[in-house]
Design a protein around this motif. Structure first.
Motif, short mmCIF file in Angstrom:
data_model
loop_
_atom_site.label_atom_id
_atom_site.label_comp_id
_atom_site.label_asym_id
_atom_site.label_seq_id
_atom_site.Cartn_x
_atom_site.Cartn_y
_atom_site.Cartn_z
N THR A 337 0.97 -1.39 0.39
CA THR A 337 0.11 0.53 0.50
C THR A 337 0.40 1.12 0.07
O THR A 337 2.29 1.04 0.17
CB THR A 337 -0.64 -0.36 1.34
OG1 THR A 337 -2.10 0.83 0.90
CG2 THR A 337 -0.17 -0.01 2.82
N LEU A 338 0.79 2.60 -0.13
CA LEU A 338 0.63 3.73 -0.26
C LEU A 338 -0.57 4.85 -0.23
O LEU A 338 -1.69 4.19 -0.05
CB LEU A 338 1.49 3.95 -1.44
CG LEU A 338 2.78 3.47 -2.78
CD1 LEU A 338 2.76 3.65 -2.98
CD2 LEU A 338 4.26 3.10 -1.65
N THR A 339 -0.02 5.63 -0.03
CA THR A 339 -0.55 6.99 -0.11
C THR A 339 -0.19 8.31 -0.07
O THR A 339 0.93 9.00 0.06
CB THR A 339 -1.42 7.32 1.79
OG1 THR A 339 -1.37 6.31 2.05
CG2 THR A 339 -1.77 8.37 1.59
N PHE A 340 -0.88 8.62 -0.96
CA PHE A 340 -0.53 10.36 -1.98
C PHE A 340 -1.62 11.70 -2.39
O PHE A 340 -2.70 10.71 -1.73
CB PHE A 340 -0.29 10.25 -3.59
CG PHE A 340 -0.74 8.34 -3.79
CD1 PHE A 340 -2.29 9.04 -4.61
CD2 PHE A 340 -0.35 7.59 -4.08
CE1 PHE A 340 -3.21 8.31 -5.24
CE2 PHE A 340 -0.95 6.53 -4.93
CZ PHE A 340 -2.18 6.58 -5.62
N ASP A 341 -1.36 11.95 -2.11
CA ASP A 341 -1.96 13.44 -2.50
C ASP A 341 -3.22 12.90 -3.58
O ASP A 341 -2.53 12.80 -4.71
CB ASP A 341 -1.06 14.54 -3.32
CG ASP A 341 -0.44 15.32 -2.00
OD1 ASP A 341 -0.67 14.88 -1.08
OD2 ASP A 341 0.36 16.40 -2.65
N MET A 445 3.29 10.84 0.01
CA MET A 445 3.34 10.77 0.82
C MET A 445 3.55 9.47 2.18
O MET A 445 3.83 9.09 1.71
CB MET A 445 0.97 10.74 1.63
CG MET A 445 1.29 12.95 0.84
SD MET A 445 -0.96 12.51 1.50
CE MET A 445 -0.72 12.41 3.15
N ASP A 446 4.34 10.68 2.77
CA ASP A 446 4.89 9.43 4.32
C ASP A 446 3.72 8.74 5.03
O ASP A 446 4.05 9.46 5.94
CB ASP A 446 5.94 10.03 4.75
CG ASP A 446 7.32 9.16 5.73
OD1 ASP A 446 7.16 7.83 5.25
OD2 ASP A 446 7.75 9.53 6.69
N PHE A 447 3.50 7.93 4.51
CA PHE A 447 2.45 6.82 5.48
C PHE A 447 1.71 5.84 4.89
O PHE A 447 1.26 5.38 3.46
CB PHE A 447 0.95 7.80 5.56
CG PHE A 447 0.15 7.15 6.38
CD1 PHE A 447 -0.29 6.94 7.49
CD2 PHE A 447 -1.11 6.64 5.76
CE1 PHE A 447 -1.34 6.53 9.09
CE2 PHE A 447 -2.35 6.07 6.57
CZ PHE A 447 -1.56 5.32 7.42
N ILE A 448 2.18 5.20 6.00
CA ILE A 448 1.58 3.71 5.05
C ILE A 448 0.84 2.99 6.07
O ILE A 448 1.02 2.80 6.76
CB ILE A 448 2.59 2.45 5.24
CG1 ILE A 448 4.23 2.99 4.33
CG2 ILE A 448 2.32 0.99 4.69
CD1 ILE A 448 4.13 2.81 2.32
#
Length: 498
Positions: A337-341, A445-448
Motif C-alpha cells: 500500500t501507499l498514500t499520496f495526494d 506522502m509518508d504514510f503506510i
C-alpha cells in the motif's frame, strides 16, 4: 516426577526435563481441552482457516482460549518455559485475514482468539463490547438486533482484532474516523499475565498506542466501542469495462476532495484482472450511503450513467452488506500500500501501471491462474482531526491538511507451481513506479496504512518520530522484557523502527 510423555518430548526438543515443551506445558496448565495438535482430526481444518495460503502455517499446536483468564494463563505458560532449545515463537490470531503471516507460525504455538467472539450492547452507556475473534458479519448481525452498529470492517470475514489495532477504514469513517477512534476501552492481557483496561482515564498512554500500534503491547481480549444508529444502508456496486477507468478516477478524486456534506457517503474503486468475472481487465466502483439515501448527488453520478456489465444496487443492513462482501480465500496472496495526494494524474498513472503489471504476470502464468486488485480509496481532509477529537490515535495523521488517496495493490495465485517470488517482485516494482511518479509531481506522502501493508514495508515508521518514541516508551513500560518484540514475532514491530 514428570509424566513420561513430557520427559520424552523435552528430550526431543533438546531441553532438560524440568522445561516442558510448549504444548505439553499448556496441557499441564489445565488447557489441554483447548489445544489442537498435529495428530488431531481438526488440525488441518484449523490450518486452512487462515484466509491466505501463505499464512496457513503448521504450528506445533494451536490453542483456542475461551476467556481472558485463559489467554493470560496461555501467555504466562509459554513465556515461563523459555525457548525449549529452539526459537519458540508465539503467534496471535483474531481473524487470520492478513497475507503477511503475522498471525501464524511454524516455530511454536499459535493462540487463536476465534472463541473470544461475543458481542454485547449496553443501551445505558451506548457501548458495544466486542471480542477480538469475532467476524464483522457476525458482530453486525448481533448489533442490528439492538438497532445499532459500530465503525467496523466492510468485508464480513475479517476479524475484529487486527482490523481495529491497525486503524480500521470503514464505511462510517466519514463521520467517526478510523475504527480504532471509536474504541473507548481496551481490555488487555499484558506479557506478565496481568489483565488491565486502557481508556481515557486509566492507562491512557496504552489506550492511544493500541489505536494503530498493532500487536506490540499486549493481547486485546475485548474492545468497548461507541455505538451508532444502524439504518439500512445503500450499497451500489458497478463493474465496467476498463475503457471507463477515467470516469471512475474522476469519481474517487471527487470523493477525496469532498467536504462534510458527503460524510455519510463512502466510496472506493478498483481495477482487477479476474477471468472468473471478465476476460479483460475491468474497473469497479462501490458507493455506500450509510443512511440509506438512494438519490443524493455524488461524484459517482457520472459513472452511474455509463454501461455496466454488472450492477447490484440495494438497500440492506450493514450485516447483509458485510456478509456479501468477501474475497475468496485459499490463494497465495501478496499486497502492499501507499498514500499520496488526491491528484488525478497519479491515479491515472496507477491505472496504466496496473495494466502493465497484469501483462507481466501473464508472461509468468496462465491468465486463469491469478487475479489482481488495485484499489483507490478517498481520504478527504475533513477526516484527519477526528482521531484527535476522539482522544488521539497513534497514526500520525491528526494535523494533515491535504486530501489524499489510499492505494492498495495485490494479487492472488491459485496454483502452487507458479513463480511466486518473481510475481511478488513485479508487484513491488509496480508500487515503486507509482511512488516515483507521485514524488515527481510533488504528491507523495509518508504514510503506510498498516492493515494493507506488505511484509517488507514499515508502516509504524511512517507515523512520525514523536509517535514512534511514544510507542517505544509505552512498549517498554507495559512489556519491559520485550515479549511482544521477540517472542510474539509476527507483524510489524516497533523495536525494528529506527
Amino acid at each position: 516426577m514428570l509424566p513420561f510423555s513430557v520427559v520424552t518430548a523435552a528430550l526431543l526438543y533438546g531441553v532438560t526435563a524440568r522445561t516442558a515443551p510448549p504444548c505439553e506445558a499448556l496441557t499441564d496448565a489445565g488447557l489441554g481441552d483447548r489445544l489442537i495438535s498435529p495428530d488431531d482430526v481438526a488440525y488441518d481444518g484449523e490450518v486452512n482457516s487462515w484466509w491466505a495460503k501463505n499464512s496457513r502455517q503448521r504450528a506445533d499446536c494451536f490453542i483456542l482460549p475461551r476467556t481472558p483468564d485463559e489467554v493470560a494463563t496461555t501467555l504466562k505458560t509459554l513465556i515461563s518455559i523459555g525457548n525449549c532449545g529452539h526459537q519458540l515463537e508465539i503467534a496471535v490470531r483474531s481473524g487470520g485475514h492478513s497475507a503477511t503471516g503475522s498471525s501464524s507460525t511454524t516455530r511454536g504455538v499459535t493462540i487463536d482468539l476465534s472463541h473470544l467472539n461475543s458481542t454485547h450492547y449496553n443501551p445505558k452507556t451506548n457501548i458495544a463490547s466486542i471480542g477480538p475473534g469475532g467476524r464483522w458479519q457476525d458482530v453486525y448481525a448481533d448489533l442490528i438486533k439492538h438497532g445499532i452498529t459500530v465503525t467496523g470492517g466492510r468485508d464480513g470475514d475479517v476479524g475484529v482484532g487486527g482490523f481495529l489495532l491497525g486503524g480500521g477504514n470503514s464505511y462510517y469513517s466519514g463521520r467517526t474516523g478510523f475504527g480504532c477512534d471509536s474504541v473507548v476501552n481496551f481490555e488487555v492481557v499484558l506479557a506478565n499475565g496481568t489483565i488491565i483496561n486502557a481508556n481515557r482515564a486509566a492507562n491512557a498512554d496504552l489506550w492511544q498506542v493500541l489505536k494503530g500500534g498493532t500487536n506490540n503491547f499486549g493481547i486485546v481480549t475485548r474492545f468497548d466501542m461507541e455505538a451508532l444508529p444502524a439504518p439500512d444502508i445503500l450499497r451500489d456496486t458497478r463493474f465496467l469495462a476498463s475503457e471507463h477507468s477515467d470516469a471512475m478516477v474522476d469519481a474517487v478524486v471527487g470523493f477525496a476532495g469532498s467536504d462534510k456534506s458527503l460524510a455519510d457517503d463512502a466510496f472506493f474503486m478498483f481495477l482487477s484482472h479476474d477471468t472468473h468475472i471478465s476476460a479483460e481487465i475491468f474497473v469497479a466502483g462501490v458507493h455506500v450511503n450509510t443512511q440509506g439515501v438512494v438519490n443524493n448527488t455524488t461524484p459517482f453520478d457520472g459513472v452511474r450513467a455509463l454501461p455496466a456489465f454488472y450492477n447490484d444496487t440495494r438497500v440492506q443492513t450493514i450485516a447483509e452488506a458485510a456478509a456479501g462482501s468477501k474475497v475468496q480465500s485459499g490463494a497465495w496472496s501478496y499486497v502492499l500500500t501507499l498514500t499520496f495526494d488526491n491528484d488525478p494524474r497519479i491515479a491515472r498513472r496507477c491505472v496504466e501501471l496496473h495494466a502493465e503489471f497484469v501483462a507481466s504476470l501473464e508472461g509468468l502464468m496462465a491468465p486463469e491462474d491469478f487475479y489482481t486488485q488495485m484499489f483507490l480509496q478517498p481520504l478527504p481532509s475533513y477526516r484527519w482531526p477526528i482521531g484527535r477529537q476522539q482522544g488521539g490515535n497513534i497514526l500520525g495523521l491528526d494535523y494533515l491538511e491535504n486530501n489524499a488517496l489510499l492505494y492498495t495493490a495485490g494479487f492472488g495465485v491459485w496454483v502452487d507451481s507458479a513463480p511466486l517470488e518473481t510475481a511478488h517482485k513485479e508487484l513491488k516494482a509496480m508500487a515503486a513506479k507509482v511512488a516515483d511518479f507521485a514524488k515527481s509531481v510533488q504528491g507523495d506522502m509518508d504514510f503506510i496504512y498498516l492493515n494493507y501493508a506488505g511484509s517488507e514495508q514499515d508502516p509504524l515508521g511512517t507515523y512520525g518520530a514523536s509517535n514512534v518514541k511514544i510507542m517505544k516508551d509505552v512498549a517498554a513500560k507495559f512489556d519491559p522484557t520485550g515479549v511482544f518484540q521477540t517472542r510474539v514475532a509476527g507483524g510489524f514491530k516497533i523495536s525494528h523502527v529506527e
